[in-house]
Structures are given as structure tokens and as C-alpha cells.
Design a protein around this motif. Structure first.
Motif: not given
Length: 291
Positions: A95, A145, A152
Motif C-alpha cells: 500500500t 484502497d 492495497h
């Protein structure tokens, strides 16, 4: 020089913020497995601390007379710290720096919950509200995300695990610091943390040479800038500034780190991600001010 800095501790605060904010950036540059990078960080830290720790009679005697129960608790604390480093470093592979650092800074919230559940502490209604809002901010980041594809969301979960792990380390430290000096406690913990990371790496099939010189160099940079010129400086500043201010200043890390990441890696956070990060930082700041 030291007397000058004692009169202007804000200079040290700025250096400390820059130091911890570079953690995520250094990790991003490492080509070694996360556990190897983390192991080198702790090995370098132990190596750099050892001459100062063993070179003074008072600290040497404290280490040599530490009882078995204390050593075991320090070992558990070191294990949690190792899990924190591994989980956080790994999250940065999946991420963005902005998401990872924002979620990791929820540590103080998990410390509050742990203090209430395990150490018979109490949480006020305002603190409970701050915790709820912080979790909402984390959910916003996760929601943002989840639409990015890739891993992510997995990275966000690792960052959350890192926050919980370091909270456990902090809670054990609160207990141990009642009878131990900061130097002795951190040194023993770092030794066990380094050992745990080396063993974890071996279990995963890695050695300290995996990743080449990258892990060694990044580990050294993390040790010097993020540990010694980062977290250690904040400890030094507690003598000259209020604990609340010092704690709140650490919340600059996600903002500064995200700024570096935007310039160096082109990681431009989306609108929902920015809102989620702002909610987390604002809530943790509010909690720091009311406690």
C-alpha cells in the motif's frame, strides 16, 4: 552546542520528525525482504548501543542483575516489537506510504484500549469518541484502497496489525519501566527483537544476505536516522517539552512521509484517502490533548 539545543528544543523536535518520517521512505528503497530489512535495523541498533550500554558500570550492573521474570517479559515485548517492524515494513510493499503511516499512528488508540482492558485503566467518553472516530478514519482509508486494485487493502491490514503490535510493546514497557531504566529496558528488548526477526526470517527461508547490500544499508539508515535521530530524540525532548506536545508532534509523520512519497514515488493520495488520514490524525491529536 548541547546547551544551545536545550534552550531551543524545537530544533530537536523538527529533527526527530524528519527522522521518523524517513522510515517509510528508506523501507521503500530496500530490495531485501521486509523481515531482513527489519532484522538489520535492530542488529545495527544493538551494535550502536552496546558500547554505551556496557561501557558504564551502573548500566552494566543493572543488565547483569536482571531477574528471569523481567527478562521473559522483555523477550515478549521484543517479540511484539519485531512483529510491528515486520508487519509495517511488509505493508509498505502493498500500500502507499500515506495509508500505511496514517494507520500505524493509531497506536495510541490501541494502547488506550489495552490499558483499559488489561491494566484496569479507564477511558472517558471523549476518549471513547476519539477512538470511534479514529476507527472510522481507518475504514475510510480501507474503502479508498479497496478500489485501487492490487494488494492495497492487504497492506492496510498489515499496517493495522503493526499498530496493534507496537501498542502491546508500549503497554509492556509501561509495566517494566516501573522497575527498570529506559536504557536497560530498550537494550534488552532490542536484543530479543533482533533475535526474533532473524529467526522469523530463517523460518520464512531468508538469510541476512538476501537482498544484498540493500538490506544492510537501509537497516543502518533506519537505525541512525529513524531510531537514534528519531525516537531517541523525542525521549530527550520530554525533559524540556510537555509529553502531550511531544506525542502530538509525532503525528506530523504521516503528513511529512506522504509528502516525501509524493515527490519520490509519485504516490498522490486520493480525496477519500486524504479525508481518512486527516480524520485519523485529528482524532489521535484530540485524544492526546484530552489525556
Amino acid at each position: 552546542m548541547i546547551k544551545y539545543l536545550e534552550k531551543k528544543p524545537m530544533i530537536m523536535i523538527v529533527i526527530g520528525i524528519m527522522g521518523i518520517s524517513m522510515s517509510a521512505i528508506f523501507v521503500k528503497y530496500s530490495q531485501a525482504p521486509s523481515v531482513v530489512t527489519a532484522a538489520w535495523r535492530l542488529l545495527w541498533t544493538v551494535g550502536l548501543m552496546s558500547p554505551a550500554v556496557w561501557g558504564f558500570k551502573k548500566q552494566r550492573q543493572e543488565l547483569l542483575t536482571t531477574n528471569k521474570k523481567t527478562v521473559v517479559l522483555c523477550a515478549v515485548s521484543g517479540l511484539f516489537l519485531g512483529l510491528h517492524f515486520w508487519s509495517w515494513f511488509e505493508s509498505l510493499k502493498h500500500t502507499t506510504v500515506a495509508s500505511s503511516t496514517a494507520i500505524v499512528c493509531t497506536e495510541v488508540i490501541w494502547v488506550a484500549l489495552g490499558y483499559c482492558l488489561f491494566l484496569k485503566g479507564k477511558i472517558t467518553k471523549k476518549a471513547a469518541a476519539a477512538i470511534a472516530v479514529t476507527l472510522a478514519g481507518s475504514m475510510l482509508i480501507a474503502y479508498s484502497d479497496s478500489g485501487e486494485g492490487g494488494n492495497h487493502l492487504y497492506g492496510d491490514m498489515l499496517a493495522l496489525g503493526a499498530a496493534v503490535a507496537v501498542a502491546c510493546y508500549t503497554l509492556i514497557g509501561r509495566i517494566m519501566r516501573e522497575t527498570m531504566s529506559t536504557t536497560a529496558y530498550t537494550y534488552i528488548v532490542y536484543v530479543f527483537c533482533a533475535a526474533a526477526l532473524v529467526i522469523l526470517g530463517a523460518v520464512q527461508g531468508y538469510s541476512l544476505t538476501d537482498g544484498g547490500i540493500s538490506g544492510v544499508v537501509v537497516g543502518l539508515l533506519l537505525s541512525v536516522f529513524s531510531t537514534i535521530l528519531g525516537h531517541s530524540i523525542f525521549s530527550w525532548c520530554l525533559k524540556y517539552l510537555s509529553p502531550t506536545f511531544v506525542s502530538a508532534s509525532k503525528l506530523c509523520e504521516p503528513v511529512v512521509a506522504a509528502g516525501f512519497a509524493a515527490v519520490l514515488f509519485g504516490e498522490i493520495p486520493g480525496a477519500v484517502q486524504v479525508v481518512g488520514g486527516a480524520v485519523i490524525i485529528g482524532s489521535v491529536l484530540f485524544y492526546s490533548l484530552i489525556e
